[in-house]
Design a protein around this motif. Structure first.
Motif, PDB file in Angstrom:
ATOM      1  N   LEU A  34      -8.237 -14.726  10.935  1.00  0.00           N
ATOM      2  CA  LEU A  34      -6.832 -14.316  10.843  1.00  0.00           C
ATOM      3  C   LEU A  34      -6.184 -14.812   9.554  1.00  0.00           C
ATOM      4  CD1 LEU A  34      -5.640 -14.785  14.521  1.00  0.00           C
ATOM      5  CD2 LEU A  34      -5.543 -12.648  13.214  1.00  0.00           C
ATOM      6  N   ALA A  35      -6.490 -16.043   9.155  1.00  0.00           N
ATOM      7  CA  ALA A  35      -5.904 -16.588   7.928  1.00  0.00           C
ATOM      8  C   ALA A  35      -6.341 -15.748   6.719  1.00  0.00           C
ATOM      9  CB  ALA A  35      -6.313 -18.050   7.747  1.00  0.00           C
ATOM     10  N   LEU A  36      -7.618 -15.382   6.683  1.00  0.00           N
ATOM     11  CA  LEU A  36      -8.119 -14.553   5.592  1.00  0.00           C
ATOM     12  C   LEU A  36      -7.468 -13.170   5.632  1.00  0.00           C
ATOM     13  CD1 LEU A  36     -10.136 -15.074   3.322  1.00  0.00           C
ATOM     14  CD2 LEU A  36     -11.930 -14.136   4.776  1.00  0.00           C
ATOM     15  N   LEU A  37      -7.335 -12.620   6.830  1.00  0.00           N
ATOM     16  CA  LEU A  37      -6.728 -11.304   6.990  1.00  0.00           C
ATOM     17  C   LEU A  37      -5.253 -11.307   6.582  1.00  0.00           C
ATOM     18  CD1 LEU A  37      -7.128  -8.373   8.039  1.00  0.00           C
ATOM     19  CD2 LEU A  37      -6.328  -9.195  10.249  1.00  0.00           C
ATOM     20  N   VAL A  38      -4.509 -12.316   7.004  1.00  0.00           N
ATOM     21  CA  VAL A  38      -3.085 -12.423   6.635  1.00  0.00           C
ATOM     22  C   VAL A  38      -2.950 -12.520   5.115  1.00  0.00           C
ATOM     23  CG1 VAL A  38      -1.062 -13.943   6.756  1.00  0.00           C
ATOM     24  CG2 VAL A  38      -2.268 -13.320   8.851  1.00  0.00           C
ATOM     25  N   GLY A  39      -3.821 -13.292   4.489  1.00  0.00           N
ATOM     26  CA  GLY A  39      -3.802 -13.397   3.033  1.00  0.00           C
ATOM     27  C   GLY A  39      -4.115 -12.064   2.367  1.00  0.00           C
ATOM     28  N   ALA A  40      -5.059 -11.319   2.944  1.00  0.00           N
ATOM     29  CA  ALA A  40      -5.419 -10.003   2.395  1.00  0.00           C
ATOM     30  C   ALA A  40      -4.251  -9.033   2.514  1.00  0.00           C
ATOM     31  CB  ALA A  40      -6.650  -9.452   3.115  1.00  0.00           C
ATOM     32  N   VAL A  41      -3.577  -9.059   3.662  1.00  0.00           N
ATOM     33  CA  VAL A  41      -2.432  -8.168   3.864  1.00  0.00           C
ATOM     34  C   VAL A  41      -1.335  -8.513   2.863  1.00  0.00           C
ATOM     35  CG1 VAL A  41      -0.623  -7.428   5.464  1.00  0.00           C
ATOM     36  CG2 VAL A  41      -2.957  -7.758   6.301  1.00  0.00           C
ATOM     37  N   ALA A  42      -1.071  -9.801   2.688  1.00  0.00           N
ATOM     38  CA  ALA A  42      -0.048 -10.227   1.730  1.00  0.00           C
ATOM     39  C   ALA A  42      -0.422  -9.762   0.314  1.00  0.00           C
ATOM     40  CB  ALA A  42       0.129 -11.743   1.775  1.00  0.00           C
ATOM     41  N   GLY A  43      -1.694  -9.884  -0.037  1.00  0.00           N
ATOM     42  CA  GLY A  43      -2.153  -9.439  -1.354  1.00  0.00           C
ATOM     43  C   GLY A  43      -2.005  -7.938  -1.534  1.00  0.00           C
ATOM     44  N   ALA A  44      -2.295  -7.196  -0.473  1.00  0.00           N
ATOM     45  CA  ALA A  44      -2.159  -5.738  -0.541  1.00  0.00           C
ATOM     46  C   ALA A  44      -0.685  -5.338  -0.620  1.00  0.00           C
ATOM     47  CB  ALA A  44      -2.823  -5.088   0.673  1.00  0.00           C
ATOM     48  N   GLN A  45       0.169  -6.058   0.099  1.00  0.00           N
ATOM     49  CA  GLN A  45       1.598  -5.738   0.082  1.00  0.00           C
ATOM     50  C   GLN A  45       2.151  -5.805  -1.338  1.00  0.00           C
ATOM     51  OE1 GLN A  45       2.835  -8.607   3.206  1.00  0.00           O
ATOM     52  NE2 GLN A  45       3.995  -6.909   4.082  1.00  0.00           N
ATOM     53  N   GLY A  46       1.655  -6.743  -2.123  1.00  0.00           N
ATOM     54  CA  GLY A  46       2.122  -6.886  -3.491  1.00  0.00           C
ATOM     55  C   GLY A  46       1.686  -5.748  -4.403  1.00  0.00           C
ATOM     56  N   GLN A  47       0.726  -4.944  -3.937  1.00  0.00           N
ATOM     57  CA  GLN A  47       0.199  -3.860  -4.770  1.00  0.00           C
ATOM     58  C   GLN A  47       0.633  -2.468  -4.304  1.00  0.00           C
ATOM     59  OE1 GLN A  47      -4.043  -4.207  -5.864  1.00  0.00           O
ATOM     60  NE2 GLN A  47      -4.057  -6.067  -4.612  1.00  0.00           N
ATOM     61  N   VAL A  48       1.185  -2.368  -3.104  1.00  0.00           N
ATOM     62  CA  VAL A  48       1.527  -1.057  -2.542  1.00  0.00           C
ATOM     63  C   VAL A  48       3.021  -0.798  -2.699  1.00  0.00           C
ATOM     64  CG1 VAL A  48       1.606   0.318  -0.416  1.00  0.00           C
ATOM     65  CG2 VAL A  48      -0.383  -1.114  -0.904  1.00  0.00           C
ATOM     66  N   GLU A  78       6.282   3.809   0.285  1.00  0.00           N
ATOM     67  CA  GLU A  78       7.070   3.336   1.425  1.00  0.00           C
ATOM     68  C   GLU A  78       6.280   3.301   2.726  1.00  0.00           C
ATOM     69  OE1 GLU A  78      11.016   4.510   4.009  1.00  0.00           O
ATOM     70  OE2 GLU A  78      10.792   5.375   2.018  1.00  0.00           O
ATOM     71  N   CYS A  79       5.563   4.370   3.040  1.00  0.00           N
ATOM     72  CA  CYS A  79       4.816   4.437   4.299  1.00  0.00           C
ATOM     73  C   CYS A  79       3.764   3.319   4.371  1.00  0.00           C
ATOM     74  CB  CYS A  79       4.145   5.803   4.446  1.00  0.00           C
ATOM     75  SG  CYS A  79       3.138   5.985   5.931  1.00  0.00           S
ATOM     76  N   GLY A  80       2.983   3.178   3.311  1.00  0.00           N
ATOM     77  CA  GLY A  80       1.952   2.147   3.291  1.00  0.00           C
ATOM     78  C   GLY A  80       2.540   0.754   3.346  1.00  0.00           C
ATOM     79  N   ALA A  81       3.628   0.531   2.625  1.00  0.00           N
ATOM     80  CA  ALA A  81       4.274  -0.782   2.609  1.00  0.00           C
ATOM     81  C   ALA A  81       4.815  -1.130   3.994  1.00  0.00           C
ATOM     82  CB  ALA A  81       5.393  -0.804   1.568  1.00  0.00           C
ATOM     83  N   ARG A  82       5.391  -0.150   4.673  1.00  0.00           N
ATOM     84  CA  ARG A  82       5.951  -0.374   6.017  1.00  0.00           C
ATOM     85  C   ARG A  82       4.843  -0.744   6.998  1.00  0.00           C
ATOM     86  NH1 ARG A  82       8.823   4.016   6.338  1.00  0.00           N
ATOM     87  NH2 ARG A  82       7.160   5.280   7.220  1.00  0.00           N
ATOM     88  N   GLN A  83       3.717  -0.016   6.941  1.00  0.00           N
ATOM     89  CA  GLN A  83       2.600  -0.302   7.844  1.00  0.00           C
ATOM     90  C   GLN A  83       1.986  -1.679   7.557  1.00  0.00           C
ATOM     91  OE1 GLN A  83       2.137   1.494  10.504  1.00  0.00           O
ATOM     92  NE2 GLN A  83       3.752   2.814   9.715  1.00  0.00           N
ATOM     93  N   LEU A  84       1.870  -2.021   6.282  1.00  0.00           N
ATOM     94  CA  LEU A  84       1.340  -3.345   5.930  1.00  0.00           C
ATOM     95  C   LEU A  84       2.272  -4.449   6.413  1.00  0.00           C
ATOM     96  CD1 LEU A  84      -0.096  -2.671   2.371  1.00  0.00           C
ATOM     97  CD2 LEU A  84      -1.402  -3.460   4.366  1.00  0.00           C
ATOM     98  N   GLY A  85       3.581  -4.223   6.326  1.00  0.00           N
ATOM     99  CA  GLY A  85       4.543  -5.212   6.815  1.00  0.00           C
ATOM    100  C   GLY A  85       4.389  -5.449   8.307  1.00  0.00           C
ATOM    101  N   GLN A  86       4.201  -4.361   9.044  1.00  0.00           N
ATOM    102  CA  GLN A  86       4.011  -4.487  10.494  1.00  0.00           C
ATOM    103  C   GLN A  86       2.698  -5.212  10.792  1.00  0.00           C
ATOM    104  OE1 GLN A  86       3.699  -0.781  12.648  1.00  0.00           O
ATOM    105  NE2 GLN A  86       4.197  -1.756  14.587  1.00  0.00           N
ATOM    106  N   LEU A  87       1.641  -4.865  10.079  1.00  0.00           N
ATOM    107  CA  LEU A  87       0.350  -5.527  10.271  1.00  0.00           C
ATOM    108  C   LEU A  87       0.465  -7.019   9.965  1.00  0.00           C
ATOM    109  CD1 LEU A  87      -2.677  -5.509  10.832  1.00  0.00           C
ATOM    110  CD2 LEU A  87      -3.036  -4.784   8.472  1.00  0.00           C
ATOM    111  N   TYR A  88       1.160  -7.351   8.885  1.00  0.00           N
ATOM    112  CA  TYR A  88       1.345  -8.759   8.518  1.00  0.00           C
ATOM    113  C   TYR A  88       2.020  -9.519   9.664  1.00  0.00           C
ATOM    114  CZ  TYR A  88       2.723 -12.957   6.034  1.00  0.00           C
ATOM    115  OH  TYR A  88       2.889 -14.268   5.660  1.00  0.00           O
TER     116      TYR A  88
END
Length: 174
Positions: free
Chosen positions: A85-99, A102-112
């Protein structure tokens, strides 16, 4: 939904320690979280074409052997899931900074929020002190496709997390 998960655990505190009893004993809750993971993955796949990440994120490899899994203590399983989970949360945070879409950013925020809630939750679980067991060094892969992040989360919830709660239920539920 992530806040709901955290709240449901905080409502079941005993002696300052979280009791996983409700989530573990009420199978409908884990099924709800599996359904939400599938929905998030589906919605992310429905976003307009999401560009590949310019900087790959590091995701845990969450596949496992059920036979090996059954031989581990609950504390070892908990630590392994925490690392994933820690690795996954870090990956989501890293992806959020690159997306920026709007749709992708919203879904990543929910996943985070969902993944981070599970991470915080499992950190509050506690067992009686047992023999010391080494920490984990998770297996991982680099991923440039945003949908792969959602797939990893769904596999983690459907796999290790569901089996972990099932194993806890044997001890906690009457």
């Amino acid at each position: 939904p992530g806040l709901l998960l955290l709240t449901s655990f905080l409502l079941h505190m005993e002696d300052g320690r979280a009791s996983p009893t409700r989530l573990v004993c009420d199978n409908r809750l884990i099924q709800k979280y599996i359904g939400e993971a599938k929905d998030m993955e589906k919605r992310a796949g429905q976003c307009q074409v999401l560009p590949a990440l310019s900087c790959p994120v590091v995701l845990p490899l969450v596949d496992f052997s059920l036979q090996q899994w059954k031989s581990k203590s609950n504390e070892t399983k908990r630590r392994e899931i925490l690392c994933d989970l820690a690795l996954l949360v870090g990956a989501v945070a890293g992806a959020q900074g690159q997306v920026t879409q709007e749709c992708g950013a919203r879904q990543l925020g929910q996943l985070y929020r969902h993944a981070n809630s599970f991470l915080l939750l499992l950190q509050t679980f506690s067992w009686e002190a047992g023999p010391w067991e080494p920490g984990c060094s998770p297996r991982f892969m680099e991923q440039t496709h945003i949908t792969g992040i959602f797939l990893t989360y769904r596999q983690l919830v459907q796999g290790k997390l569901r089996f972990f709660f099932h194993d806890l239920a044997k001890d906690l539920c009457q």
